[in-house]
Design an enzyme around this catalytic site. Structure first.
Site, PDB file in Angstrom:
ATOM      1  N   GLU A  44       0.845  -1.064   0.015  1.00  0.00           N
ATOM      2  CA  GLU A  44      -0.131   0.013   0.026  1.00  0.00           C
ATOM      3  C   GLU A  44       0.976   1.069   0.121  1.00  0.00           C
ATOM      4  O   GLU A  44       1.776   1.598   0.945  1.00  0.00           O
ATOM      5  CB  GLU A  44      -0.893   0.019   1.188  1.00  0.00           C
ATOM      6  CG  GLU A  44      -1.957   1.196   1.079  1.00  0.00           C
ATOM      7  CD  GLU A  44      -2.653   1.241   2.316  1.00  0.00           C
ATOM      8  OE1 GLU A  44      -3.832   2.003   2.244  1.00  0.00           O
ATOM      9  OE2 GLU A  44      -2.209   0.913   3.467  1.00  0.00           O
ATOM     10  N   ASP A 118      -3.358  12.088  -2.374  1.00  0.00           N
ATOM     11  CA  ASP A 118      -3.598  13.459  -2.348  1.00  0.00           C
ATOM     12  C   ASP A 118      -3.945  13.727  -3.865  1.00  0.00           C
ATOM     13  O   ASP A 118      -3.308  13.173  -4.825  1.00  0.00           O
ATOM     14  CB  ASP A 118      -2.306  14.132  -2.046  1.00  0.00           C
ATOM     15  CG  ASP A 118      -2.333  15.637  -2.012  1.00  0.00           C
ATOM     16  OD1 ASP A 118      -3.277  16.288  -2.633  1.00  0.00           O
ATOM     17  OD2 ASP A 118      -1.787  16.199  -1.026  1.00  0.00           O
ATOM     18  N   GLU A 195     -12.159   6.861   4.655  1.00  0.00           N
ATOM     19  CA  GLU A 195     -13.385   6.384   3.869  1.00  0.00           C
ATOM     20  C   GLU A 195     -14.638   6.282   4.593  1.00  0.00           C
ATOM     21  O   GLU A 195     -15.578   6.514   4.380  1.00  0.00           O
ATOM     22  CB  GLU A 195     -12.786   5.087   3.079  1.00  0.00           C
ATOM     23  CG  GLU A 195     -13.907   4.361   2.317  1.00  0.00           C
ATOM     24  CD  GLU A 195     -13.572   3.108   1.714  1.00  0.00           C
ATOM     25  OE1 GLU A 195     -14.481   2.503   0.982  1.00  0.00           O
ATOM     26  OE2 GLU A 195     -12.605   2.498   1.782  1.00  0.00           O
TER      27      GLU A 195
END
Length: 217
Positions: A44, A118, A195
């Protein structure tokens, strides 16, 4: 999102070298030795506070995971959780996503996750977007030919840009969702902290999964 400085992060990181790398350059091809088992390795890029990658590691003990984060404060927060959990299939890197080919060998990574990166909305900052062609080239260099790139965002502009960027790069789309949390095809979505908060307010989440076309020798 830039986090406030955490004075405790640096000494914590220094004290747990078995869990986190701060000098990942030159580690190409050696990452599996830092895990309890040699298993498919997933990365990730930009892990934030780490909820996604930690939950992935819990849900998939048959896979290994690396959380790469540029902010010392953020990676320190992930490390705090990992010290408590001691997940044998999770390692951390304090490093820059622009240097992936210095960290990983060709074909070393079985999948890459980009979660709520971003958006860098200004045109002059295009090269900083994690789905810009130069980043795509690095992902392709370190991933296996069967690997997929999973991208999630709440930013429609970045999502549209990423679709175009990946398409122009020649990637193949396996899954595209314009409203992930209301998509009947999805049953195993693991959420990030951001999220959860954003979707709870009614925000729409976009996701795509794509892979690179196999190279011809």
């Amino acid at each position: 999102m830039r986090l406030r400085n955490k004075p405790w992060a640096k000494p914590l990181i220094k004290a747990h070298e078995a869990m986190i790398m701060v000098t990942p350059e030159g580690m190409q091809g050696q990452w599996q030795d830092r895990f309890a088992n040699h298993q498919p390795l997933f990365l990730e890029v930009g892990s934030g506070k780490g909820q996604f990658i930690i939950e992935m590691a819990k849900a998939h003990p048959e896979q290994n995971f690396i959380a790469l984060e540029l902010q010392e404060a953020a990676v320190g927060m992930i490390l705090k959780k990992q010290i408590e959990l001691e997940l044998p299939n999770l390692q951390l890197i304090l490093g820059d996503g622009a240097n992936l080919t210095e960290y990983f060998a060709p074909g070393e990574i079985s999948g890459v996750f980009l979660n709520f990166s971003d958006p860098w909305p200004k045109t002059r900052h295009e090269k900083r977007r994690l789905t810009y062609k130069d980043f795509l080239a690095q992902y392709q260099a370190i991933m296996t030919q069967e690997a997929s790139l999973q991208f999630k965002t709440d930013n429609q502009g970045l999502f549209e840009y990423s679709l175009v960027s990946m398409n122009n790069y020649g990637m193949v789309f396996d899954f595209v969702a314009l409203d992930l949390h209301n998509d009947a095809r999805v049953s195993d979505n693991i959420e990030t902290e951001y999220e959860q908060k954003f979707s709870a307010k009614g925000g729409r989440i976009y996701e795509l999964v794509a892979h690179f076309k196999p190279t011809v020798d």
